[in-house]
Design a protein around this motif. Structure first.
Motif, short mmCIF file in Angstrom:
data_model
loop_
_atom_site.label_atom_id
_atom_site.label_comp_id
_atom_site.label_asym_id
_atom_site.label_seq_id
_atom_site.Cartn_x
_atom_site.Cartn_y
_atom_site.Cartn_z
N THR A 1 27.30 59.62 108.45
CA THR A 1 28.57 59.47 107.72
C THR A 1 29.69 59.04 108.66
OG1 THR A 1 27.93 61.15 106.09
CG2 THR A 1 30.28 60.69 106.30
N THR B 1 33.18 60.31 102.54
CA THR B 1 32.60 59.19 101.79
C THR B 1 33.50 58.79 100.62
OG1 THR B 1 30.36 59.88 102.39
CG2 THR B 1 30.58 58.48 100.44
N GLN C 1 25.86 58.03 96.32
CA GLN C 1 26.06 58.68 97.62
C GLN C 1 26.47 60.14 97.46
OE1 GLN C 1 28.85 55.97 99.40
NE2 GLN C 1 27.31 54.39 99.77
N ASP D 1 23.33 62.01 96.53
CA ASP D 1 22.47 62.22 97.70
C ASP D 1 22.99 63.38 98.57
OD1 ASP D 1 20.85 60.14 96.94
OD2 ASP D 1 21.70 58.67 98.32
#
Length: 344
Positions: A172, A299, A317, A320
């Motif tokens: 990340t 994110t 994302q 996940d």
């Protein structure tokens, strides 16, 4: 006749020592050497940041919450922890837990995650001496997240999970660096973090509550103000003077009402419609608490602040992250219902 409190604490601490024989030494982020059981199975998190970190690594080791989860948070937590009791907290705003209750809960370990300074070091030493329960401090600075995951993974006996989560955190951060390399500093946003229904609580630059803004390459417009804990209260006139072009808020009521408030009308971010509500389930994406949950917030910030440079589908994302860190698989409807709409 009831035992005096001091004698009661000593007796309970002796029982705790007898029930949990230390078997190995670990060094925490404060450089303290702490004797911990060979197998740690019951952990008390001293405050909300530690709770989020502990939940991500080993939810099966949790013995309770600082604050019981609200109904809206439950679908995003594994079933085994949803009904754990509310025990209170040792650190942070409004410490609510007395030591008798802590000892009676029979933890193998007390965990704190956040600021590591003389105050927290002294608290850890004192509580450990009074209760006989090992107490570890882990550095909660955002950039230390991978190291924190590896350190606690080793202490809890789940090093493989610690490594997997740490690797994800590093990926990340690497994605953030890739995006920032494509955005000149002059084109990066000037951000104000608005906390509370009035939006007038915020964090001064360098605060643990707002460091995610700087990690995302933006400028936190609040500089030079600092109160205990890093949070400050400001006036609308100060926000106007800072002239942020982007506002991130944790409060839906503030987001929904700010455009109708004359005091906020001169703020460029409000005038341009750039007031964003950060998702907050099961833990805040930006803050509240300032813990490992900020990784998914990073994110979200990339897609919010740099939509042209961010890669991939934000909803996928977020899903996940929830699968890996929270071990839940939210439905599309649950993701869409996140405050702020993470999947949008």
């Amino acid at each position: 006749m009831p035992l005096p409190r001091r004698l009661l604490l000593a007796a309970l601490a002796l029982l705790a020592l007898c029930a949990s024989a230390p078997a190995r030494s670990v060094t925490d982020s404060a450089g303290r050497t702490v004797e911990v059981p060979d197998r740690v199975a019951r952990v008390f998190a001293a405050g909300p940041p530690a709770s989020a970190l502990l939940y991500a690594l080993a939810p099966e080791d949790m013995i309770g919450w600082n604050r019981a989860p609200r109904p809206a948070e439950l679908p995003f937590l594994v079933p085994a922890v949803r009904g754990l009791p509310e025990l209170g907290r040792l650190t942070g705003r409004g410490d609510t837990l007395n030591l008798e209750t802590l000892i009676a809960a029979r933890p193998d370990l007390i965990l704190d995650y956040g600021t590591v300074d003389d105050t927290y070091r002294s608290l850890a030493d004192r509580v450990q001496a009074q209760t006989g329960i090992p107490y570890v401090l882990i550095d909660g600075r955002f950039g230390n997240a991978p190291a924190a995951l590896r350190l606690l993974g080793g202490i809890l006996g789940v090093p493989a999970r610690g490594e997997a989560l740490a690797a994800s955190a590093e990926a990340t951060f690497a994605e953030v660096d890739r995006v920032l390399a494509a955005v000149p500093e002059a084109k990066r946003p000037r951000v104000y973090l608005a906390r509370g229904p009035e939006g007038l609580e915020t964090g001064s630059r360098g605060s643990i509550n707002t460091e995610i803004i700087e990690r995302a390459g933006a400028t936190n417009v609040v500089e030079g103000l600092r109160e205990k804990g890093g949070l400050v209260h400001v006036s609308p006139e100060q926000v106007i003077a800072w002239a942020p072009d982007t506002v991130i808020t944790l409060d839906r009521a503030f987001r929904d009402g700010v455009e109708a408030q004359p005091a906020w009308a001169p703020v460029p971010a409000v005038a341009r419609g750039r007031v964003f509500l950060a998702p907050g389930l099961p833990f805040g994406f930006i803050d509240a608490p300032p813990s490992i949950n900020r990784l998914v917030g990073l994110t979200w910030l990339l897609h919010t602040l740099y939509p042209a440079e961010a890669r991939g589908d934000l909803g996928a994302q977020v899903r996940d992250f929830f699968r890996l860190f929270y071990q839940v698989d939210p439905s599309d409807a649950e993701l869409d219902a996140l405050p702020g709409g993470a999947a949008k």
